[in-house]
Design a protein around this motif. Structure first.
Motif, mmCIF file in Angstrom:
data_model
loop_
_atom_site.group_PDB
_atom_site.id
_atom_site.type_symbol
_atom_site.label_atom_id
_atom_site.label_comp_id
_atom_site.label_asym_id
_atom_site.label_seq_id
_atom_site.Cartn_x
_atom_site.Cartn_y
_atom_site.Cartn_z
ATOM 1 N N TYR A 1 53.514 59.283 -5.303
ATOM 2 C CA TYR A 1 53.089 58.362 -4.032
ATOM 3 C C TYR A 1 54.252 58.114 -3.373
ATOM 4 C CZ TYR A 1 48.516 58.544 -6.552
ATOM 5 O OH TYR A 1 47.573 58.966 -7.045
ATOM 6 N N LEU B 1 41.275 60.946 2.138
ATOM 7 C CA LEU B 1 40.844 60.983 0.811
ATOM 8 C C LEU B 1 42.167 60.881 -0.110
ATOM 9 C CD1 LEU B 1 37.761 63.282 0.743
ATOM 10 C CD2 LEU B 1 37.747 60.871 1.120
ATOM 11 N N LEU B 2 41.905 60.033 -1.141
ATOM 12 C CA LEU B 2 42.842 60.218 -2.293
ATOM 13 C C LEU B 2 42.376 60.911 -3.427
ATOM 14 C CD1 LEU B 2 44.014 56.150 -2.280
ATOM 15 C CD2 LEU B 2 44.825 58.122 -0.679
ATOM 16 N N GLU B 3 43.448 61.569 -3.797
ATOM 17 C CA GLU B 3 43.116 62.650 -4.887
ATOM 18 C C GLU B 3 42.686 61.846 -6.191
ATOM 19 O OE1 GLU B 3 45.726 65.292 -7.128
ATOM 20 O OE2 GLU B 3 44.675 66.745 -6.212
ATOM 21 N N PRO B 4 42.992 60.721 -6.458
ATOM 22 C CA PRO B 4 42.414 60.088 -7.659
ATOM 23 C C PRO B 4 40.903 59.942 -7.488
ATOM 24 C CG PRO B 4 44.411 59.111 -7.449
ATOM 25 C CD PRO B 4 44.301 60.011 -6.280
ATOM 26 N N ASP B 5 40.588 59.320 -6.324
ATOM 27 C CA ASP B 5 39.054 59.018 -6.020
ATOM 28 C C ASP B 5 38.234 60.409 -6.066
ATOM 29 O OD1 ASP B 5 39.562 56.329 -5.505
ATOM 30 O OD2 ASP B 5 39.931 56.550 -3.379
ATOM 31 N N ILE B 6 38.779 61.474 -5.727
ATOM 32 C CA ILE B 6 38.153 62.866 -5.750
ATOM 33 C C ILE B 6 38.062 63.167 -7.230
ATOM 34 C CG2 ILE B 6 38.263 65.104 -5.297
ATOM 35 C CD1 ILE B 6 40.082 64.326 -2.783
ATOM 36 N N LEU C 1 37.563 61.030 -9.968
ATOM 37 C CA LEU C 1 36.655 60.295 -10.417
ATOM 38 C C LEU C 1 35.285 60.758 -9.926
ATOM 39 C CD1 LEU C 1 38.487 56.726 -10.282
ATOM 40 C CD2 LEU C 1 38.147 58.406 -12.290
ATOM 41 N N LYS D 1 34.096 60.271 -6.695
ATOM 42 C CA LYS D 1 33.760 59.291 -5.566
ATOM 43 C C LYS D 1 33.596 60.128 -4.289
ATOM 44 C CE LYS D 1 36.025 55.098 -7.205
ATOM 45 N NZ LYS D 1 37.182 54.110 -6.858
ATOM 46 N N HIS D 2 34.178 61.234 -4.084
ATOM 47 C CA HIS D 2 34.165 62.253 -3.151
ATOM 48 C C HIS D 2 34.186 63.664 -3.577
ATOM 49 C CE1 HIS D 2 35.298 58.935 -0.541
ATOM 50 N NE2 HIS D 2 36.299 58.778 -1.164
ATOM 51 N N GLN D 3 33.324 64.574 -2.898
ATOM 52 C CA GLN D 3 33.209 65.829 -3.234
ATOM 53 C C GLN D 3 33.703 66.704 -1.986
ATOM 54 O OE1 GLN D 3 31.801 66.971 -6.023
ATOM 55 N NE2 GLN D 3 31.491 64.634 -6.570
#
Length: 283
Positions: free
Chosen positions: A6, A24-29, A31, A33-35
């Protein structure tokens, strides 16, 4: 799975949001949260986004033509990085030649990977960071810029204490990436190194001293006093219309025997603070 890094200037992602990219943040992907249409860390092309974008850009082409184009774009003929990059750039600028059966006749046609005339037809995405696995190597480039699911730019952000070493250190990191996860760079158009609010841009074959700052946003005037190198470079290079114009008109490949050199055609006004008589808009 690679460990995400980071080390980046917070304003970097903000500027991409300002000019209309989805960030988009990869951690959210990870989890859910995003596709993004990525099935594994070895994927560097976002196939679902690529297919959706090509259908929108080429609305009259049948599914077979889109599939044939994607196959050509993602198929690599050799392990030579500059050669593969040059091949992809021809697809990007000239379209992908395909053939398919229509009414029992073979049709020869082209599928376009980007739409410079209607920016809304393109998919603009930034992911921070992006974990990539190739063979026994795993890395996390700080920021990868995807246009229509294709990783067209990679940004490395570094913050060492020795200012003179910053950009060279970033360059060396890029060289490591190119050697160990080369498939990410088959599709690359630009490479950027940032240090706080400072920034440099180059190509796959640029020497580290050839990574230079960008001094103009619109190609006509110097930016307002106080604007940072980072702000000017992101707006001057990655503004959607300017980005596509740079890709289509200001990148050239030069062959010298068995070697290939990739150059970004810079006007002096872009990288040197000369008087206004110079312009970097070459189209």
């Amino acid at each position: 799975m690679p460990t995400a890094g980071y080390a980046y200037a917070p304003s970097l992602l903000t500027w991409f949001e300002v000019i209309g990219y989805t960030v988009l943040l990869e951690p959210d992907i990870a989890l859910g949260k995003h596709q993004i249409g990525r099935s594994s860390y070895s994927d560097v092309v976002l196939y679902q986004r690529l297919c959706s974008a090509l259908q929108k850009i080429n609305p009259t082409k049948p599914d077979e033509a889109i599939a044939a184009a994607i196959h050509q774009v993602t198929y690599t003929e050799s392990s030579d990085l500059p050669k593969n990059n040059c091949r992809f750039h021809k697809f990007l600028t000239n379209g992908v030649e395909v053939e398919y059966l229509y009414n029992e006749e073979i049709v020869y046609d082209k599928v376009w990977l980007i739409d410079p005339s209607n920016l809304l037809n393109n998919d603009w995405l930034v992911i921070h960071p992006l974990s990539v696995v190739e063979g026994s190597y795993a890395h996390c480039p700080d920021i990868v810029v995807f246009i229509n699911g294709l990783p067209l730019a990679v940004i490395v952000s570094i913050q060492p204490s020795d200012e003179q070493a910053t950009f060279k250190e970033g360059y060396q990191q890029i060289q490591t990436y190119c050697q160990q996860i080369p498939k990410l760079f088959f599709y690359n158009t630009f490479l950027v190194i940032t240090y706080g609010n400072r920034a440099r841009i180059g190509t796959l074959t640029s020497g580290w001293e050839e990574f230079l700052p960008w001094h103009t946003i619109d190609g006509e005037d110097f930016p307002a006093k106080g604007a940072t190198e980072l702000e000017v470079l992101i707006q001057g290079i990655f503004d959607k219309r300017r980005f596509l114009e740079q890709v289509l008109h200001l990148i050239v490949f030069e062959e010298n025997g068995s070697s290939i050199s990739k150059k970004l055609l810079r006007r002096p006004f872009c990288t040197t603070q000369y008087p206004k008589k110079y312009s970097c808009q070459g189209w």
